[in-house]
Design a protein around this motif. Sequence first.
Motif, mmCIF file in Angstrom:
data_model
loop_
_atom_site.group_PDB
_atom_site.id
_atom_site.type_symbol
_atom_site.label_atom_id
_atom_site.label_comp_id
_atom_site.label_asym_id
_atom_site.label_seq_id
_atom_site.Cartn_x
_atom_site.Cartn_y
_atom_site.Cartn_z
ATOM 1 N N LYS A 191 36.087 30.896 -39.471
ATOM 2 C CA LYS A 191 35.470 31.212 -40.633
ATOM 3 C C LYS A 191 35.978 30.567 -41.995
ATOM 4 C CE LYS A 191 33.997 36.098 -39.234
ATOM 5 N NZ LYS A 191 34.182 37.407 -39.430
ATOM 6 N N GLN A 192 37.382 30.169 -41.936
ATOM 7 C CA GLN A 192 37.909 29.726 -43.117
ATOM 8 C C GLN A 192 38.517 28.159 -43.027
ATOM 9 O OE1 GLN A 192 41.167 32.257 -44.657
ATOM 10 N NE2 GLN A 192 40.238 34.060 -43.459
ATOM 11 N N GLU A 193 37.781 27.548 -41.821
ATOM 12 C CA GLU A 193 38.429 26.271 -41.470
ATOM 13 C C GLU A 193 37.754 25.196 -42.617
ATOM 14 O OE1 GLU A 193 37.549 25.050 -37.725
ATOM 15 O OE2 GLU A 193 35.406 25.145 -37.923
ATOM 16 N N ASP A 194 38.418 24.321 -42.774
ATOM 17 C CA ASP A 194 38.040 23.089 -43.718
ATOM 18 C C ASP A 194 37.212 22.413 -42.793
ATOM 19 O OD1 ASP A 194 38.164 20.222 -44.688
ATOM 20 O OD2 ASP A 194 39.440 21.267 -46.367
ATOM 21 N N PRO A 195 36.172 21.836 -43.416
ATOM 22 C CA PRO A 195 35.117 20.812 -42.756
ATOM 23 C C PRO A 195 35.933 19.462 -42.079
ATOM 24 C CG PRO A 195 34.230 21.402 -44.816
ATOM 25 C CD PRO A 195 35.417 21.828 -44.901
ATOM 26 N N LYS A 196 36.827 18.975 -42.571
ATOM 27 C CA LYS A 196 37.697 17.994 -41.983
ATOM 28 C C LYS A 196 38.116 18.435 -40.798
ATOM 29 C CE LYS A 196 38.831 15.591 -46.272
ATOM 30 N NZ LYS A 196 39.700 15.226 -47.380
ATOM 31 N N ILE A 197 38.676 19.733 -40.613
ATOM 32 C CA ILE A 197 39.329 20.328 -39.634
ATOM 33 C C ILE A 197 38.329 20.494 -38.567
ATOM 34 C CG2 ILE A 197 40.515 22.122 -38.620
ATOM 35 C CD1 ILE A 197 41.863 22.530 -41.223
ATOM 36 N N PHE A 236 45.442 26.630 -45.164
ATOM 37 C CA PHE A 236 44.974 26.900 -43.777
ATOM 38 C C PHE A 236 45.852 27.617 -43.079
ATOM 39 C CE2 PHE A 236 43.390 26.161 -39.361
ATOM 40 C CZ PHE A 236 42.227 26.776 -39.573
ATOM 41 N N ILE A 237 47.097 27.037 -43.156
ATOM 42 C CA ILE A 237 48.154 27.695 -42.131
ATOM 43 C C ILE A 237 48.516 28.967 -42.935
ATOM 44 C CG2 ILE A 237 50.390 27.495 -41.417
ATOM 45 C CD1 ILE A 237 48.425 25.287 -40.265
ATOM 46 N N THR A 238 48.637 28.990 -44.122
ATOM 47 C CA THR A 238 49.043 30.311 -44.587
ATOM 48 C C THR A 238 47.870 31.696 -44.409
ATOM 49 O OG1 THR A 238 48.273 29.661 -46.814
ATOM 50 C CG2 THR A 238 50.693 29.346 -46.311
#
Length: 280
Positions: free
Chosen positions: A26-32, A85-87
Motif C-alpha cells: 500500500k505504501q510502496e514507491d512506484p519505482k519499487i 520505506f524501510i522505516t
Amino acid sequence: MYSDFADFIRENQAELLEAWVREMKKQEDPKIASVATDEMYEETTREFIDLLVSKLDGTENQAEFHGKLKDFAEKIVLLGWPIHFITASIHNFALLTYKGMRGKELFFKREDNPEDDAYYRFEKWLASIYNKIVTAYAETWEKTVSQQRQALQELSAPLLPIFDNISVMPLVGTIDTDRARQIMESLLVGVVKHRSEVVLIDITGVPIVDTMVAHHIIQAAEAVRLVGSKPMLVGIRPEIAQTIVNLGINLEQLITTNTLQKGMERALALTNREIAQKEG
C-alpha cells in the motif's frame, strides 16, 4: 526478556507475513513496484522476521546478529528500497505484532514496575530494532555510495591514445574538486605513459562550464603543457562559448575547437600528419 514477542511472531509468522506484505504494498514507491515481485517481498520480509526472532529469543550472539543485520541491510540497499520505506515497514510490522498480541490477550494490565510492563518492553524492543536497522542501512548506503563514487572516478577520466603521440580525454558529467584532481592525475600519468605530444580535452559531455569548472580545465591544460605536451580544448558548444565569454575567462593559451573531429584534424597537423583518402 523478549521471548514472549519471539514466540508470538514465530507462531503467527504466516499471518503476520501476509498482513505485512499487504501493508507494504500500500505504501510502496512506484519505482519499487516496477522491480519488486511478490516473491521478492515475501522472501525479504520472511528474512526480516527470522532476523527479529533470532534477536528476540537470544539464539544468536551479538556478533552473529550484527553480521546478519549488515547482510540484510546491504540486500535492501541493493534492491533500491529507500529509507522512508524501510522505516514505515518496521513501524507497520511492530503495529501488526502489537495488535495481534492484544487481540490474543497477550498484553496484560500495566505493572507497577515499568520494566515489567508489556507496553514498556514493547516500546523498548521496537526502539532497539529500529535504531539497529536504520544504522545498518545508513552505514551500508554510505559504503555503497562511496564505492560507486570511487568506481565512477576511476572510469570517468580516461586518457585514450588515438594515434601515435595523440591522446584524447573525454569528459562526461559534472566536474567537482575531487573529480578535477582525478582528471589531473590521469592526464599527467597518461601523457608520460603514452608519450603524447598533443592532448585533446573533450568537454562535449560536460553540461555546465562555470568559473570553477573552467579554472579546473585551465589548470589541467597548464599541467599538460608543463610536461611537454600541447593541450587542446574541444567540444565547445555555442552556449558554453557564450558562458566563457560572459565570465571573462581567458583561454588564449589554449587551442580550441567546437568538435572533436576538428580538434583531431588540428592535432594531426601539429604532428605533421593528415588523413588522406585512399584511391582505388
